[in-house]
Design an enzyme around this catalytic site. Structure first.
Site, PDB file in Angstrom:
ATOM      1  N   ARG A   1       0.484   8.962   1.346  1.00  0.00           N
ATOM      2  CA  ARG A   1       0.167   9.183   2.556  1.00  0.00           C
ATOM      3  C   ARG A   1       0.843   8.276   3.632  1.00  0.00           C
ATOM      4  O   ARG A   1       0.727   8.277   4.831  1.00  0.00           O
ATOM      5  CB  ARG A   1      -1.391   8.690   2.623  1.00  0.00           C
ATOM      6  CG  ARG A   1      -2.271  10.125   1.728  1.00  0.00           C
ATOM      7  CD  ARG A   1      -3.235  10.507   2.572  1.00  0.00           C
ATOM      8  NE  ARG A   1      -3.708  10.343   3.992  1.00  0.00           N
ATOM      9  CZ  ARG A   1      -3.332  11.495   4.785  1.00  0.00           C
ATOM     10  NH1 ARG A   1      -3.011  12.664   4.456  1.00  0.00           N
ATOM     11  NH2 ARG A   1      -3.611  11.330   6.014  1.00  0.00           N
ATOM     12  N   ASN A   2       1.657   7.231   2.931  1.00  0.00           N
ATOM     13  CA  ASN A   2       2.471   6.143   3.726  1.00  0.00           C
ATOM     14  C   ASN A   2       3.585   6.512   3.827  1.00  0.00           C
ATOM     15  O   ASN A   2       4.622   5.841   4.287  1.00  0.00           O
ATOM     16  CB  ASN A   2       1.932   4.610   3.334  1.00  0.00           C
ATOM     17  CG  ASN A   2       0.544   4.284   3.615  1.00  0.00           C
ATOM     18  OD1 ASN A   2      -0.033   4.841   4.595  1.00  0.00           O
ATOM     19  ND2 ASN A   2       0.151   3.561   3.047  1.00  0.00           N
TER      20      ASN A   2
ATOM     21  N   ASP B   1       0.847  -1.186  -0.086  1.00  0.00           N
ATOM     22  CA  ASP B   1       0.051  -0.082  -0.158  1.00  0.00           C
ATOM     23  C   ASP B   1       0.767   1.178   0.204  1.00  0.00           C
ATOM     24  O   ASP B   1       0.547   2.055   0.825  1.00  0.00           O
ATOM     25  CB  ASP B   1      -0.904  -0.199   1.370  1.00  0.00           C
ATOM     26  CG  ASP B   1      -1.984   1.069   1.166  1.00  0.00           C
ATOM     27  OD1 ASP B   1      -2.127   1.636   0.108  1.00  0.00           O
ATOM     28  OD2 ASP B   1      -2.468   1.447   2.314  1.00  0.00           O
TER      29      ASP B   1
ATOM     30  N   ASP C   1       3.112   2.630   7.952  1.00  0.00           N
ATOM     31  CA  ASP C   1       2.021   2.030   7.759  1.00  0.00           C
ATOM     32  C   ASP C   1       1.852   0.633   7.022  1.00  0.00           C
ATOM     33  O   ASP C   1       1.795   0.630   5.774  1.00  0.00           O
ATOM     34  CB  ASP C   1       0.985   2.929   6.816  1.00  0.00           C
ATOM     35  CG  ASP C   1      -0.457   2.353   7.010  1.00  0.00           C
ATOM     36  OD1 ASP C   1      -0.778   1.572   7.776  1.00  0.00           O
ATOM     37  OD2 ASP C   1      -1.368   2.887   5.998  1.00  0.00           O
TER      38      ASP C   1
END
Length: 86
Positions: free
Chosen positions: A69-70, A65, A83
């Site tokens: 954002r990670n 993923d 994450d």
């Protein structure tokens, strides 16, 4: 440990938040961009590399993923991958 493998994940504080939010609020020079990109690619390379050093072993890891954002931005404007589904 009764022969069981134990994995530990150590996370450090990234005071500038995630890369997506940082990019929305800031502009950067080409040199800063290259430094951020280099730290991200080194992190991905480390995750995807299996390491055997004597009795130390790190399996290869697939993030699954990976997005802005990670990725966390540290105070020195390098990045770290975060994450892992926790």
């Amino acid at each position: 440990m009764d022969g069981k493998i134990e994995y530990q994940l150590v996370l450090s504080l990234a005071p500038l938040g995630c890369l997506q939010d940082w990019l929305i609020a800031n502009t950067m020079s080409f040199e800063t961009f290259c430094g951020m990109a280099k730290s991200i690619t080194r992190g991905l390379s480390h995750l995807h590399t299996e390491i055997n050093r004597g009795d130390e072993y790190k399996p290869c890891v697939a993030h699954r993923d990976f997005n802005s954002r990670n990725v966390l931005v540290k105070a020195d404007l390098t990045c770290c991958i975060a994450d892992f589904g926790f």
